[in-house]
Design a protein around this motif. Structure first.
Motif, mmCIF file in Angstrom:
data_model
loop_
_atom_site.group_PDB
_atom_site.id
_atom_site.type_symbol
_atom_site.label_atom_id
_atom_site.label_comp_id
_atom_site.label_asym_id
_atom_site.label_seq_id
_atom_site.Cartn_x
_atom_site.Cartn_y
_atom_site.Cartn_z
ATOM 1 N N ARG A 182 1.048 2.251 -3.197
ATOM 2 C CA ARG A 182 -0.616 3.038 -4.289
ATOM 3 C C ARG A 182 0.015 4.396 -4.615
ATOM 4 N N GLU A 223 0.983 -1.211 -0.367
ATOM 5 C CA GLU A 223 0.342 -0.376 -0.042
ATOM 6 C C GLU A 223 0.847 1.354 -0.231
ATOM 7 N N LEU A 268 3.310 -7.612 -4.972
ATOM 8 C CA LEU A 268 2.022 -7.844 -5.020
ATOM 9 C C LEU A 268 1.380 -6.105 -5.310
ATOM 10 N N PRO A 314 -6.766 -8.348 3.446
ATOM 11 C CA PRO A 314 -5.881 -8.650 1.785
ATOM 12 C C PRO A 314 -7.506 -8.989 0.790
ATOM 13 N N THR A 315 -7.213 -9.025 0.029
ATOM 14 C CA THR A 315 -8.840 -9.946 -0.946
ATOM 15 C C THR A 315 -8.486 -11.099 -1.312
ATOM 16 N N ALA A 341 -8.023 -12.385 -4.033
ATOM 17 C CA ALA A 341 -7.339 -12.593 -4.872
ATOM 18 C C ALA A 341 -5.555 -12.025 -4.509
ATOM 19 N N GLU A 342 -5.097 -11.162 -4.135
ATOM 20 C CA GLU A 342 -4.535 -10.321 -3.462
ATOM 21 C C GLU A 342 -3.828 -11.833 -2.477
ATOM 22 N N ARG A 402 1.337 -6.724 -9.649
ATOM 23 C CA ARG A 402 0.245 -6.991 -10.048
ATOM 24 C C ARG A 402 -0.952 -6.793 -10.054
ATOM 25 N N THR A 403 -1.176 -6.051 -8.990
ATOM 26 C CA THR A 403 -2.974 -5.733 -8.573
ATOM 27 C C THR A 403 -2.813 -4.003 -9.151
ATOM 28 N N PHE A 404 -3.021 -3.110 -8.001
ATOM 29 C CA PHE A 404 -3.448 -1.886 -7.808
ATOM 30 C C PHE A 404 -2.013 -0.727 -8.421
ATOM 31 N N LEU A 420 -2.325 -14.725 -4.838
ATOM 32 C CA LEU A 420 -0.958 -14.267 -5.165
ATOM 33 C C LEU A 420 -0.071 -14.188 -4.630
#
Length: 242
Positions: A17, A14, A37, A218-219, A221-222, A40-42, A225
């Protein structure tokens, strides 16, 4: 169940972010997992390097060429966000990785100042502390390696132009410096941690909200991963205790 180490990976992620296309320079295992991470995500625009001459993807595959002169240009122009460690850090974000004790006769020699002054004055610098204690979160660092808000302000505009400390992440919680006097503030507690525990492990008064939120979950999906792609060997659990 999400482990403490997984909350720490997420909290480190984060820190990047909203950064956009900047060079991520994570130092240490948990920050490195967090940067991968985030990418791969945000934070798909995040740039990552092998530390030598290449830009790489989250799987380590080469994506481009990054000669050292270009790397230095990014460092000195505020286009990098590094996450470093800290043997000591104080309420203003001054960091020490050089020595413990008096400079003339230190009790312990550490890494040395290294690139900490350049990092902190020229690009955003966050910190990762795997063992939050009063020995690390100190009233005053024994030697300034990374420059905090008070010293940057005292040095003037040339020091504050790119100076920014977005996050401090520890095994207990997440912290920033979004206070009127730019001193450290508790942002969130990792689940299972209490305000009293954080206060007891910190040598200076922390700014704290009346009801501190918990570090976000974490979601699914997170978590997948982290567990199956980024760190399938669970090395994260060796660095962060329960």
């Amino acid at each position: 169940m999400t482990s403490r180490a997984e909350y720490c990976v997420l909290a480190c992620a984060e820190a990047w972010r909203g950064d956009g296309e900047v060079l991520a320079s994570p130092m240490g295992l948990i920050p490195a997992l967090g940067a991968r991470l985030a990418r791969r995500t945000f934070a798909p625009d995040l740039l990552m390097t092998d530390g030598e001459a290449l830009l790489v993807g989250p799987d380590g595959a080469p994506e481009g060429w990054l000669p050292y002169r270009r790397h230095l240009a990014m460092v000195t122009g505020g286009r990098r966000h590094v996450m470093m460690g800290a043997a000591q850090i104080d309420r203003f974000g001054n960091q020490n990785i050089s020595c413990i004790g008096d400079w003339e006769r230190p009790a312990r020699q550490l890494l040395g100042v290294r690139g900490a002054p350049v990092n902190t004055l020229n690009n955003p610098t966050s910190y990762w502390v795997p063992r939050h204690s009063r020995r690390v979160f100190v009233e005053q660092v024994d030697m300034v390696s990374g420059v905090g808000h008070d010293r940057a302000a005292a040095a003037g505009p040339s020091a504050t132009r790119y100076h920014r400390i977005p996050r401090v992440v520890s095994n207990l919680g997440v912290f920033d410096f979004a206070t009127p006097d730019r001193t450290m503030r508790l942002v969130s507690l990792h689940p299972g941690v209490t305000v009293e525990e954080v206060a007891a492990a910190t040598s200076f008064p922390l700014a704290m909200p009346d009801d501190p939120p918990l570090t976000r979950e974490p979601t699914p999906a997170e978590l997948r991963l982290i567990r199956e792609v980024i760190d399938p060997e669970s090395l994260r659990e060796r660095e962060v205790g329960a």
